[in-house]
Design a protein around this motif. Structure first.
Motif, PDB file in Angstrom:
ATOM      1  N   UNK A   1       0.768  -1.334   0.164  1.00 24.62           N
ATOM      2  CA  UNK A   1       0.045  -0.061  -0.074  1.00 24.62           C
ATOM      3  C   UNK A   1       0.760   1.271   0.160  1.00 24.62           C
ATOM      4  N   UNK A   2       2.178   1.294   0.600  1.00 22.77           N
ATOM      5  CA  UNK A   2       2.789   2.436   0.581  1.00 22.77           C
ATOM      6  C   UNK A   2       3.189   3.022  -0.752  1.00 22.77           C
ATOM      7  N   UNK A   3       3.362   4.389  -0.998  1.00 22.63           N
ATOM      8  CA  UNK A   3       3.132   4.889  -2.428  1.00 22.63           C
ATOM      9  C   UNK A   3       4.614   3.946  -3.098  1.00 22.63           C
TER      10      UNK A   3
ATOM     11  N   UNK B   1       4.197   1.970  -6.309  1.00 19.98           N
ATOM     12  CA  UNK B   1       4.512   2.449  -7.756  1.00 19.98           C
ATOM     13  C   UNK B   1       5.703   1.169  -8.152  1.00 19.98           C
TER      14      UNK B   1
ATOM     15  N   UNK C   1       3.059   0.186 -10.719  1.00 17.81           N
ATOM     16  CA  UNK C   1       3.110   1.378 -11.564  1.00 17.81           C
ATOM     17  C   UNK C   1       2.215   2.571 -11.508  1.00 17.81           C
TER      18      UNK C   1
ATOM     19  N   UNK D   1       0.615   5.264  -8.394  1.00 15.64           N
ATOM     20  CA  UNK D   1       0.639   5.851  -7.193  1.00 15.64           C
ATOM     21  C   UNK D   1      -0.611   6.305  -6.665  1.00 15.64           C
ATOM     22  N   UNK D   2      -1.733   5.847  -7.372  1.00 13.68           N
ATOM     23  CA  UNK D   2      -3.139   6.145  -6.875  1.00 13.68           C
ATOM     24  C   UNK D   2      -3.443   5.436  -5.461  1.00 13.68           C
ATOM     25  N   UNK D   3      -4.618   6.073  -4.828  1.00 11.64           N
ATOM     26  CA  UNK D   3      -5.051   5.633  -3.785  1.00 11.64           C
ATOM     27  C   UNK D   3      -5.449   4.065  -4.117  1.00 11.64           C
TER      28      UNK D   3
ATOM     29  N   UNK E   1      -9.210   5.733  -5.301  1.00 13.78           N
ATOM     30  CA  UNK E   1      -9.242   6.856  -6.117  1.00 13.78           C
ATOM     31  C   UNK E   1      -7.725   7.009  -6.499  1.00 13.78           C
ATOM     32  N   UNK E   2      -7.786   7.411  -7.920  1.00 14.76           N
ATOM     33  CA  UNK E   2      -8.751   7.472  -8.937  1.00 14.76           C
ATOM     34  C   UNK E   2      -8.653   6.020  -9.626  1.00 14.76           C
ATOM     35  N   UNK E   3      -9.922   5.407  -9.744  1.00 16.34           N
ATOM     36  CA  UNK E   3      -9.792   3.833 -10.533  1.00 16.34           C
ATOM     37  C   UNK E   3      -9.562   4.204 -11.861  1.00 16.34           C
ATOM     38  N   UNK E   4     -10.137   5.176 -12.703  1.00 16.51           N
ATOM     39  CA  UNK E   4      -9.812   5.184 -13.918  1.00 16.51           C
ATOM     40  C   UNK E   4      -8.549   5.594 -14.308  1.00 16.51           C
ATOM     41  N   UNK E   5      -7.871   6.410 -13.492  1.00 19.51           N
ATOM     42  CA  UNK E   5      -6.427   6.833 -13.570  1.00 19.51           C
ATOM     43  C   UNK E   5      -5.405   5.544 -13.346  1.00 19.51           C
TER      44      UNK E   5
ATOM     45  N   UNK F   1      -5.173   3.356 -16.366  1.00 17.59           N
ATOM     46  CA  UNK F   1      -4.540   3.792 -17.443  1.00 17.59           C
ATOM     47  C   UNK F   1      -2.997   3.777 -17.051  1.00 17.59           C
ATOM     48  N   UNK F   2      -2.679   3.907 -15.815  1.00 16.48           N
ATOM     49  CA  UNK F   2      -1.277   3.830 -15.262  1.00 16.48           C
ATOM     50  C   UNK F   2      -0.532   2.498 -15.136  1.00 16.48           C
TER      51      UNK F   2
END
Lengths: 402, 402
Positions: B39-41, B45, B49, B51-53, B70-74, B77-78
């Motif tokens: 869970x830690x950023x 990452x 890949x 760093x979303x919540x 948040x953000x699911x959509x993002x 993509x990432x």
């Protein structure tokens, strides 16, 4: 080595520190806790005046003990705690506390920020004492600001005014968000900004705030605020990115000024050319919400009343679906506490059951966010006085056109 | 909303992510752990890949599950994780994991960074599974960099070269440290620097690094590195302050470049005029130490051999008492791992018992610090290859005089 005499750093006055400690001691007694161990940087700074590598033990009555690993000499210069001792290792902390203080059935610790591994070590090292969470007690005390703290916030507001005053002269069509950010951050730094913005919540972070334009001001992120933005990479996915700033789109500068650790949060909309009528109208609603909140809020009111005041105006305007974000990326608050951390108490949501008190400082940030088109709105840091809200940050409210 | 097609962000390639996950799965199996919750950023990452919540569950075999608040959509993509689902609350995390994965006797979590309160919630929510600490396993995997990661580090090194190349033209007598910092940080930002520097250790933090001159480069702080500096206030007591930069004193620029989350740490000494002979000699010893380390270090050596190599040269030079600081504020290491966090493994001290392996990346930072006079020394980020150290950061080594 000691500091040359020409160096002037602003140390927290002794009386200020001891007022805070006494308030905390009253809460400890009320909650039957015999003392508390403070270690997280923001709390440590608040109660001891220093951010060195140190542990502060505050007993429920009498003098606290500051145990410093590094730098001892510097902690002595920065803190006006009377009882400061050097320590070499974590093992010495409970030893020192048990030898100086008696009757320690319950010891408070900051369980919202202390890592699990350290917590487990403490649990064993402080036996037979019971460890309890005092993070909410600390945050409650910190939510009411003193005259000394308000003065620091006003100085941070002056720095923000200086920064906002530069925006129009830097803005030109085709400049990238990151270029605008670079220049405004330089204004901050020359003005003595510490750079880093402290946040308390796990995994929350922000670099100064958000400088975003057009569609990017509506691009969501993990961040707990209404806006997100691409950032420069998925490794730091928020705020200014490589997008060029165009004519006729909103440019949101939402940046955090700091003075001696105290933060103000403020946002304004700029524009090169003209904004679409829809965005102008939504922006006016945001200003109306802010003004209404300033006019109507009084100590004794409940936090949810403040939220509902804002929400009802948003609903009446027909822009409810874009208020504080859109679809699943909407956030649920209209204002947040602020001080030595960006995310202080109270957070003002529809379900916040907290009585508003004089001395509470809020960043109030009504905004509307339209997918692909951008964010409009305003944010100001303000203090609740006995008679109502008083704005701390200042800058002309309407959209600033270049 | 989706990103306009003109926006190019660098996403971690799928193969890269899955190589990391497979390495981790092998370690989980070896340690009889059935899966791990990330869970830690920085860790999130590294393995997903994004760093979303979000929470990433990596089972000991098969596909991981990414649960996004948040953000699911993002996050979609990432991240090139195949199995990505939206969640609304923390309560859904164990529910999803237990429904998708079986045989979960032991679940790994990041106990070095996870706050105590969240740990306690997890402990109850994941019953009857046992929670164990996998932070050292994660950090061990992360200490060996891939070709992809080395490429990012090289790009960060290019950004640092651009920053260092500007120093001489900005430096003039009477400029304040903070003014130099403001201008160099602007160079970084325009070059795409994310601003924030990630550190893992509790209560450690740094804003880009340290820009310090003369006595201030010898003024200690809480910070885990050799230098401290006043900073702008006791609330952020490190790095550049309001001190004016004078002739004939060392000016240390020790700043961290970042590209797509990957960091390089590098330091050089500048000077307006001339330095005292003592400092010049000590600086030459620091360069000698660095060159000796580059020449002699090989995979298979022990970390403490690397430390001792450096320490012995410092002793022979007669400057032992000023090596990596002085008196009780001395630090105990000569090099530290670096990657998506500034304080990665391994840390090279006299007691580091770790075998050096190809792919390990270090910031090697021999320095000497003389009270009231200042710091000299050099720092470079380098990778250990099969045949020895290869420097990643670059810039002329001798003191740069203006």
């Amino acid at each position: 080595m000691s500091l040359p005499s020409c160096v002037i750093l602003n140390y927290t006055p002794k009386q200020e520190l001891f007022n805070r400690i006494h308030k905390f001691q009253k809460l400890l007694i009320k909650n039957c806790i015999n003392g508390a161990l403070i270690v997280q940087k923001a709390d440590l700074f608040y109660f001891s005046g220093t951010c060195q590598n140190a542990h502060l033990f505050i007993p429920d009555e009498g003098e606290p003990l500051l145990m410093v690993k590094k730098s001892f000499e510097r902690a002595q210069a920065e803190s006006s705690i009377n009882n400061i001792i050097p320590v070499q290792s974590l093992e010495e902390i409970p030893k020192n506390i048990f030898s100086q203080f008696k009757r320690l059935d319950k010891i408070g610790i900051e369980m919202d920020v202390l890592p699990a591994n350290i917590y487990i070590k403490y649990k064993s090292a402080f036996q037979p004492s019971e460890l309890v969470d005092v993070s909410m007690l600390i945050r409650e005390i910190r939510s009411i600001k003193s005259t000394y703290e308000l003065d620091k916030l006003k100085k941070a507001a002056n720095l923000n005014f200086a920064m906002f005053s530069k925006v129009s002269s830097i803005l030109k069509e085709g400049i990238r968000e990151i270029d605008l950010a670079a220049q405004l951050e330089a204004v901050y730094r020359v003005g003595g900004h510490q750079g880093a913005i402290r946040m308390r919540a796990f995994n929350q972070e922000v670099y100064y705030g958000h400088i975003l334009s057009g569609w990017n001001s509506a691009y969501p992120s993990f961040f707990g605020g209404p806006t997100g933005g691409t950032g420069v990479s998925p490794a730091y996915p928020q705020s200014a990115g490589f997008k060029t700033i165009n004519k006729n789109e909103p440019i949101k500068v939402d940046y955090v000024g700091v003075c001696d650790g105290y933060m103000v949060d403020q946002a304004r909309i700029f524009c090169i050319g003209n904004l679409p009528e829809k965005l102008i109208k939504a922006h006016e609603i945001a200003i109306k919400i802010k003004n209404h909140i300033i006019k109507e809020t009084r100590p004794g009111m409940n936090g949810k009343d403040l939220y509902n005041m804002a929400y009802n105006i948003a609903v009446d305007s027909g822009n409810k679906d874009y208020f504080m974000g859109y679809t699943e990326d909407k956030i649920n608050f209209i204002a947040h506490g602020i001080g030595v951390e960006l995310d202080e108490l109270p957070l003002i949501t529809q379900s916040t059951d907290v009585t508003l008190k004089p001395g509470m400082v809020f960043a109030v940030e009504p905004s509307f966010i339209f997918p692909n088109e951008g964010a409009v709105g305003v944010e100001d840091t303000m203090v609740l006085t006995a008679t109502g809200f008083e704005q701390i940050t200042y800058f002309d409210d309407p959209i600033t056109y270049s």
